[in-house]
Motif scaffolding. Structure first.
Motif, PDB file in Angstrom:
ATOM      1  N   GLU A  10      53.861  93.092  74.008  1.00  0.00           N
ATOM      2  CA  GLU A  10      54.340  93.724  72.784  1.00  0.00           C
ATOM      3  C   GLU A  10      54.526  95.217  73.033  1.00  0.00           C
ATOM      4  N   ILE A  11      55.076  95.917  72.060  1.00  0.00           N
ATOM      5  CA  ILE A  11      55.307  97.352  72.178  1.00  0.00           C
ATOM      6  C   ILE A  11      54.076  98.112  71.691  1.00  0.00           C
ATOM      7  N   GLY A  12      53.674  99.128  72.442  1.00  0.00           N
ATOM      8  CA  GLY A  12      52.511  99.916  72.040  1.00  0.00           C
ATOM      9  C   GLY A  12      52.313 101.115  72.936  1.00  0.00           C
ATOM     10  N   PHE A  13      51.152 101.738  72.794  1.00  0.00           N
ATOM     11  CA  PHE A  13      50.790 102.874  73.643  1.00  0.00           C
ATOM     12  C   PHE A  13      49.274 102.903  73.780  1.00  0.00           C
ATOM     13  N   GLY A  14      48.806 103.573  74.836  1.00  0.00           N
ATOM     14  CA  GLY A  14      47.362 103.644  75.042  1.00  0.00           C
ATOM     15  C   GLY A  14      46.999 104.288  76.357  1.00  0.00           C
ATOM     16  N   VAL A  15      45.820 103.954  76.843  1.00  0.00           N
ATOM     17  CA  VAL A  15      45.250 104.606  78.017  1.00  0.00           C
ATOM     18  C   VAL A  15      44.667 103.559  78.955  1.00  0.00           C
ATOM     19  N   SER A  16      44.726 103.850  80.267  1.00  0.00           N
ATOM     20  CA  SER A  16      44.111 102.980  81.269  1.00  0.00           C
ATOM     21  C   SER A  16      43.577 103.835  82.395  1.00  0.00           C
ATOM     22  N   GLN A  44      54.004  88.019  64.563  1.00  0.00           N
ATOM     23  CA  GLN A  44      54.658  87.751  63.283  1.00  0.00           C
ATOM     24  C   GLN A  44      54.065  86.476  62.688  1.00  0.00           C
ATOM     25  N   SER A  45      53.889  86.456  61.377  1.00  0.00           N
ATOM     26  CA  SER A  45      53.287  85.297  60.724  1.00  0.00           C
ATOM     27  C   SER A  45      54.240  84.574  59.788  1.00  0.00           C
ATOM     28  N   THR A  46      55.035  85.327  59.042  1.00  0.00           N
ATOM     29  CA  THR A  46      55.916  84.723  58.028  1.00  0.00           C
ATOM     30  C   THR A  46      57.236  85.485  57.930  1.00  0.00           C
ATOM     31  N   SER A  47      58.216  84.822  57.315  1.00  0.00           N
ATOM     32  CA  SER A  47      59.506  85.455  57.016  1.00  0.00           C
ATOM     33  C   SER A  47      60.147  84.682  55.870  1.00  0.00           C
ATOM     34  N   PHE A  48      61.127  85.293  55.223  1.00  0.00           N
ATOM     35  CA  PHE A  48      61.874  84.587  54.185  1.00  0.00           C
ATOM     36  C   PHE A  48      62.806  83.561  54.819  1.00  0.00           C
ATOM     37  N   ASP A  49      62.995  82.436  54.146  1.00  0.00           N
ATOM     38  CA  ASP A  49      63.861  81.386  54.685  1.00  0.00           C
ATOM     39  C   ASP A  49      65.307  81.501  54.203  1.00  0.00           C
ATOM     40  N   VAL A  94      55.441  80.989  60.701  1.00  0.00           N
ATOM     41  CA  VAL A  94      55.729  81.044  62.136  1.00  0.00           C
ATOM     42  C   VAL A  94      54.617  80.392  62.941  1.00  0.00           C
ATOM     43  N   LEU A  95      53.378  80.543  62.504  1.00  0.00           N
ATOM     44  CA  LEU A  95      52.212  80.061  63.240  1.00  0.00           C
ATOM     45  C   LEU A  95      51.873  78.631  62.824  1.00  0.00           C
ATOM     46  N   LYS A  96      51.322  77.849  63.753  1.00  0.00           N
ATOM     47  CA  LYS A  96      51.015  76.449  63.448  1.00  0.00           C
ATOM     48  C   LYS A  96      49.847  75.962  64.283  1.00  0.00           C
ATOM     49  N   GLY A  97      49.340  74.798  63.903  1.00  0.00           N
ATOM     50  CA  GLY A  97      48.132  74.285  64.515  1.00  0.00           C
ATOM     51  C   GLY A  97      48.265  73.885  65.963  1.00  0.00           C
ATOM     52  N   SER A  98      49.404  73.351  66.385  1.00  0.00           N
ATOM     53  CA  SER A  98      49.522  72.797  67.731  1.00  0.00           C
ATOM     54  C   SER A  98      49.421  73.841  68.826  1.00  0.00           C
ATOM     55  N   ASN A  99      49.962  75.043  68.588  1.00  0.00           N
ATOM     56  CA  ASN A  99      49.901  76.076  69.633  1.00  0.00           C
ATOM     57  C   ASN A  99      49.378  77.406  69.115  1.00  0.00           C
ATOM     58  N   GLY A 100      48.689  77.394  67.982  1.00  0.00           N
ATOM     59  CA  GLY A 100      47.993  78.582  67.513  1.00  0.00           C
ATOM     60  C   GLY A 100      48.915  79.761  67.255  1.00  0.00           C
ATOM     61  N   LEU A 101      48.704  80.835  68.022  1.00  0.00           N
ATOM     62  CA  LEU A 101      49.422  82.090  67.802  1.00  0.00           C
ATOM     63  C   LEU A 101      50.708  82.201  68.613  1.00  0.00           C
ATOM     64  N   ARG A 102      50.955  81.269  69.498  1.00  0.00           N
ATOM     65  CA  ARG A 102      52.028  81.414  70.480  1.00  0.00           C
ATOM     66  C   ARG A 102      53.398  81.695  69.854  1.00  0.00           C
ATOM     67  N   ARG A 130      54.593  85.463  68.867  1.00  0.00           N
ATOM     68  CA  ARG A 130      54.894  86.580  69.774  1.00  0.00           C
ATOM     69  C   ARG A 130      56.267  87.159  69.439  1.00  0.00           C
ATOM     70  N   GLN A 131      56.320  88.480  69.279  1.00  0.00           N
ATOM     71  CA  GLN A 131      57.593  89.101  68.909  1.00  0.00           C
ATOM     72  C   GLN A 131      58.410  89.553  70.114  1.00  0.00           C
ATOM     73  N   LYS A 132      57.772  89.789  71.236  1.00  0.00           N
ATOM     74  CA  LYS A 132      58.432  90.067  72.515  1.00  0.00           C
ATOM     75  C   LYS A 132      59.367  91.269  72.460  1.00  0.00           C
ATOM     76  N   ALA A 133      59.118  92.181  71.548  1.00  0.00           N
ATOM     77  CA  ALA A 133      59.919  93.405  71.410  1.00  0.00           C
ATOM     78  C   ALA A 133      61.336  93.141  70.921  1.00  0.00           C
ATOM     79  N   ILE A 134      61.563  91.980  70.295  1.00  0.00           N
ATOM     80  CA  ILE A 134      62.896  91.654  69.775  1.00  0.00           C
ATOM     81  C   ILE A 134      62.953  92.106  68.315  1.00  0.00           C
ATOM     82  N   GLN A 135      63.378  93.338  68.086  1.00  0.00           N
ATOM     83  CA  GLN A 135      63.436  93.916  66.739  1.00  0.00           C
ATOM     84  C   GLN A 135      62.148  93.597  65.973  1.00  0.00           C
ATOM     85  N   SER A 136      61.037  93.975  66.584  1.00  0.00           N
ATOM     86  CA  SER A 136      59.722  93.575  66.096  1.00  0.00           C
ATOM     87  C   SER A 136      59.389  94.184  64.745  1.00  0.00           C
TER      88      SER A 136
END
Length: 392
Positions: free
Chosen positions: A156-162, A181-186, A194-202, A205-211
């Motif tokens: 995802e997009i972010g900033f920080g330190v290492s 992302q969790s929800t959107s208008f249909d 967006v999220l469901k039981g079979s694959n949890g949070l997968r 993932r927004q993948k930096a696509i107009q997140s």
């Protein structure tokens, strides 16, 4: 097609003029570098560095047709502006037909062992999400825990330190990211989940696509390397999911996420081992499921243990690892409200096979997976896998 031809032409010219000097792929977890780390540390006075990794796979489930696939080809590029400032990017082609940017960040070296980073980055969680180049793990497919629970490849997009605290034998990373992302208008006045039981949070993932972002999340990881041959990791991820404008005001549109992960890697002579445990706690899933009609669990949990032994003499440059990995993962480890646990989501895999490293950066893989779930009398197809992996 013209754009693709141009991209490969640039790659070819770069390879001729500024190829990164390559070291041997090491199996010592304390010395392993992932693709981005090798670019950052491997300029050797060159401004431009290039590389790539990729894998071709064959999957054959029992009693079903097999599948041949170029799962991914990732082109690696780095540029060194000066001694302190570098840029790293990874351009990924998935299944020949999809193109993604997997990473694109600036690294600024503030002081020895202190780096500021910003851009599209891997979330530092577990082993495989950061070390997923095909020569760095056993098995044709990545562990299911790192596919369903973590979920790899998670960026995802972010900033920080290492950086590192060498006096404590400790590496550290801390970033602020946009979240799942969790929800959107249909489009018809309703709400899509967006999220469901079979694959949890997968799927979130927004993948930096107009997140979409309405609240930042925090990701942290510590790596301890003070014992010879051993590397220990502690990961954490905390925050809320993201929803589009107006949707976020609806009860149940967002959930809270708290994830903790422990991982270990060990190598001694011809023996290597690794293990991982991940637990995720999701809050607000009852309201989320009521709003969206989904079956998202309130707890995610998974773990695995793996051991491997090199069958060739230690002095040989080639390696032939025989390995076995057992993993258990459950995206309904807990549920809230009237949602009943689905035993089909409580799964386990036993994978055993060979990894033949022809040369540093080239591996041939073959394995067989015994797969099952907690459903009484349920049937999950076992699978035979073969693959070729490269990284340079």
């Amino acid at each position: 097609m013209r754009k693709l031809t141009l991209l490969f032409s640039i790659l070819l010219v770069s390879l001729v003029s500024a190829q990164t000097l390559q070291d041997s792929i090491t199996f010592n977890p304390q010395q392993q570098l992932n693709a981005a780390q090798r670019i950052l540390s491997g300029n050797y006075g060159k401004a431009v560095t290039v590389g790539a990794y990729g894998e071709v796979t064959y999957n054959q489930p029992e009693a079903l047709n097999g599948e041949l696939d170029i799962q991914r080809l990732v082109l690696l590029f780095g540029y060194k502006f000066n001694e302190k400032t570098q840029f790293v990017t990874e351009v990924e082609f998935e299944h020949v037909q999809e193109v993604f940017i997997e990473q694109a960040f600036v690294n600024y070296n503030v002081a020895p062992n202190v780096n500021l980073r910003g851009g599209l980055m891997l979330v530092p969680f577990g082993i495989i999400n950061e070390f997923h180049e095909p020569t760095t793990f056993n098995g044709v497919e990545r562990p299911s825990v790192d596919n369903v629970i973590v979920p790899t490849t998670w960026r995802e997009i972010g900033f920080g330190v290492s950086g590192k605290l060498n006096n404590l034998s400790l590496g550290y990373q801390a970033y602020v990211f946009n979240g799942f992302q969790s929800t959107s208008f249909d489009g018809e006045g309703g709400v899509n989940g967006v999220l469901k039981g079979s694959n949890g949070l997968r799927s979130g993932r927004q993948k930096a696509i107009q997140s979409t972002i309405d609240s930042p999340t925090l990701s942290m990881k510590l790596d301890y390397y003070g014992i010879s041959g051993l590397r220990l990791g502690l990961s954490g991820y905390f925050g809320d999911t993201q929803a589009e404008d107006d949707v976020e005001e609806i009860d149940g549109a967002n959930i809270g996420i708290s994830m903790i992960g422990l991982d270990a890697r060990y190598a001694y002579q011809r023996f290597t081992a690794r293990g991982q445990y991940v637990h995720g706690s999701l809050s607000g899933t009852e309201d989320y499921n009521n709003l969206t009609g989904k079956d998202l669990g309130s707890e995610l949990q998974g773990w695995y243990l793996e051991a491997a032994y090199n069958l060739l003499p230690q002095e040989k440059t080639q390696r032939l690892f025989a390995f076995a990995r057992y993993e258990q993962y459950d995206t309904h480890a807990g549920t809230d409200g009237a949602l009943a646990r689905n035993d089909a989501y409580n799964r386990n895999d036993l994978t055993t096979g060979l990894s033949y490293h022809l040369a540093p950066g080239v591996v041939l893989k073959g394995d067989y997976q015994f797969r099952d779930n907690a459903v009484s009398g349920g049937e999950v197809a076992n699978r035979l896998n073969f693959g070729i992996g490269v990284w340079f």
